[in-house]
Design a protein around this motif. Sequence first.
Motif, short mmCIF file in Angstrom:
data_model
loop_
_atom_site.label_atom_id
_atom_site.label_comp_id
_atom_site.label_asym_id
_atom_site.label_seq_id
_atom_site.Cartn_x
_atom_site.Cartn_y
_atom_site.Cartn_z
N SER A 1 0.88 -1.18 0.00
CA SER A 1 0.00 0.00 0.00
C SER A 1 0.92 1.23 0.00
O SER A 1 2.13 1.09 0.18
CB SER A 1 -0.88 -0.01 1.25
N ILE A 2 0.32 2.40 -0.20
CA ILE A 2 1.12 3.64 -0.12
C ILE A 2 0.59 4.43 1.07
O ILE A 2 -0.61 4.68 1.17
CB ILE A 2 0.99 4.46 -1.42
N ILE A 3 1.49 4.77 2.01
CA ILE A 3 1.03 5.54 3.17
C ILE A 3 1.77 6.89 3.21
O ILE A 3 2.87 7.02 2.68
CB ILE A 3 1.23 4.77 4.51
N PHE A 4 1.12 7.86 3.87
CA PHE A 4 1.66 9.21 3.87
C PHE A 4 2.18 9.59 5.25
O PHE A 4 1.48 9.43 6.25
CB PHE A 4 0.58 10.20 3.41
N LEU A 5 3.42 10.08 5.29
CA LEU A 5 4.04 10.54 6.52
C LEU A 5 4.08 12.07 6.49
O LEU A 5 3.90 12.66 5.42
CB LEU A 5 5.48 10.00 6.62
N PRO A 6 4.33 12.70 7.64
CA PRO A 6 4.39 14.18 7.61
C PRO A 6 5.43 14.66 6.59
O PRO A 6 6.46 14.01 6.40
CB PRO A 6 4.84 14.53 9.04
N ALA A 7 5.14 15.81 5.99
CA ALA A 7 6.08 16.38 5.01
C ALA A 7 7.38 16.73 5.70
O ALA A 7 7.39 17.09 6.88
CB ALA A 7 5.46 17.62 4.38
N ARG A 8 8.49 16.63 4.95
CA ARG A 8 9.78 17.05 5.50
C ARG A 8 9.88 18.58 5.44
O ARG A 8 9.49 19.18 4.44
CB ARG A 8 10.91 16.48 4.66
N GLU A 9 10.44 19.15 6.49
CA GLU A 9 10.60 20.60 6.54
C GLU A 9 11.48 21.08 5.37
O GLU A 9 12.53 20.48 5.11
CB GLU A 9 11.25 20.98 7.87
N ASP A 10 11.05 22.14 4.71
CA ASP A 10 11.81 22.77 3.61
C ASP A 10 12.04 21.84 2.42
O ASP A 10 12.97 22.07 1.63
CB ASP A 10 13.18 23.29 4.10
N ASP A 11 11.23 20.82 2.29
CA ASP A 11 11.38 19.91 1.14
C ASP A 11 10.98 20.66 -0.13
O ASP A 11 9.87 21.19 -0.21
CB ASP A 11 10.44 18.70 1.36
N PRO A 12 11.85 20.73 -1.15
CA PRO A 12 11.49 21.46 -2.37
C PRO A 12 10.24 20.86 -3.04
O PRO A 12 10.10 19.65 -3.12
CB PRO A 12 12.72 21.28 -3.27
N ARG A 13 9.36 21.73 -3.53
CA ARG A 13 8.11 21.26 -4.17
C ARG A 13 8.38 20.68 -5.56
O ARG A 13 7.79 19.70 -5.95
CB ARG A 13 7.10 22.44 -4.34
N ARG A 14 9.24 21.34 -6.30
CA ARG A 14 9.54 20.83 -7.66
C ARG A 14 11.05 20.85 -7.87
O ARG A 14 11.74 21.72 -7.34
CB ARG A 14 8.90 21.71 -8.74
N ARG A 15 11.53 19.90 -8.64
CA ARG A 15 12.95 19.92 -8.98
C ARG A 15 13.14 19.38 -10.39
O ARG A 15 12.79 18.24 -10.68
CB ARG A 15 13.75 19.09 -7.97
N LYS A 16 13.64 20.24 -11.24
CA LYS A 16 13.91 19.85 -12.63
C LYS A 16 15.01 20.76 -13.16
O LYS A 16 14.90 21.97 -13.07
CB LYS A 16 12.64 19.99 -13.49
N PRO A 17 16.08 20.17 -13.71
CA PRO A 17 17.18 21.02 -14.17
C PRO A 17 16.97 21.56 -15.58
O PRO A 17 16.35 20.89 -16.41
CB PRO A 17 18.37 20.05 -14.16
N ASP A 18 17.52 22.71 -15.83
CA ASP A 18 17.73 23.17 -17.21
C ASP A 18 19.13 22.68 -17.57
O ASP A 18 20.11 23.11 -16.95
CB ASP A 18 17.66 24.71 -17.24
N ILE A 19 19.21 21.75 -18.51
CA ILE A 19 20.53 21.17 -18.82
C ILE A 19 21.10 21.68 -20.15
O ILE A 19 21.92 21.02 -20.78
CB ILE A 19 20.51 19.62 -18.78
#
Length: 315
Positions: free
Chosen positions: A265-283
């Motif tokens: 199953s997939i379970i949800f834990l509290p969000a990590r503090e300051d965890d970036p919402r999106r991450r994608k590089p311009d390469i």
Amino acid sequence: MRGKRVLVTGGAGFLGSWLCEALVEMGAHVTCLDNLSTGSIENIAHLMGKENFSFLKEDVCKSCPEGFDYIVHGASIPSPDDYMRRPVETMLPNSIGLLNCLESARKSDSVLLYMSTSEVYGDADLIPTPEHYWGRVNPIGPRSCYDESKRFGEALCMSYLREYGVDVRIARIFNTYGPRMDLSARYARVIPRFIIQALRNEPITVHGDGRQTRSFCYVSDMVKGLLKLLLSDCKGEVVNLGGEEEISIIELANLIKELTSSSSSIIFLPAREDDPRRRKPDISRAKNLGWRPSVTLRDGLALTIEWFRKKGGFK
Ligand SMILES: NC(=O)c1ccc[n+]([C@@H]2O[C@H](COP(=O)([O-])OP(=O)(O)OC[C@H]3O[C@@H](n4cnc5c(N)ncnc54)[C@H](O)[C@@H]3O)[C@@H](O)[C@H]2O)c1
């Protein structure tokens, strides 16, 4: 690279061991320096007997040997669960350890490649993120021991370039995965953690709502990118290296479930503090150097799962 002397700090870790292997195959004389805090001898066991490979068990914060044509500084504690547990130890390889490497490079006229991170951008509000973006980082938050020490490390590299002319290059590495990642589920990064949980048919643990995104890169692509940066004519350059396929963490959990045929199953834990919402590089910059990733996430995950199955004794 035949006959060139190369030092890889953190060479017994995940990325470092693949890099050592590639350099050994290219004929370089490789010295791997590692204190084995997160890496392991098992990662480099197959290189140990080779005449152009040597291992030095050492803390890079204590000393760094001299006399190399190239130094790749990768010693670090990069897994969030791990670095938040030992923040002081995390700051040192990117400050004192890097200082030792830069001094060695200055004295021996070595090229130095610093393995930095996408985390220098923090919770970026410019996506895909280009190298000229300055970052949005909490300087005192729980992730700051990693993010800010890498930012300090980049500044130290540029200071050695400006003051002493040392040939430095900085790779901003985005999330990379593949065989040899740490199997211990507790401090593992997201892909190994999900794979182990899925193979055990245990709940897959997602921090937050799972809508945060990452762009993953398979290890063979990353190693090619690091070598490209090490060997190109790009003194003083900072280059993003990472995958372009952005995926949410919940989609990643479902993909790993599918590829492992897991009943987790997939379970949800509290969000990590300051965890970036999106991450994608311009390469774009890396593409101009002639590099781009070629392994799709689905193919890379399949290879990684196969390795984890064998390694962990799963059927
Ligand atoms: N894998 C990724 O997704 C990723 C992303 C961004 C940046 N990076 C950077 O790439 C580098 C390698 O990361 P990795 O994923 O292979 O991690 P890893 O933990 O597998 O490797 C790091 C290695 O550094 C060694 N080390 C730590 N402190 C040391 C010290 N004081 N002296 C000597 N050795 C020390 C560890 O024992 C380990 O072998 C790190 O600098 C990391 O910050 C990795």
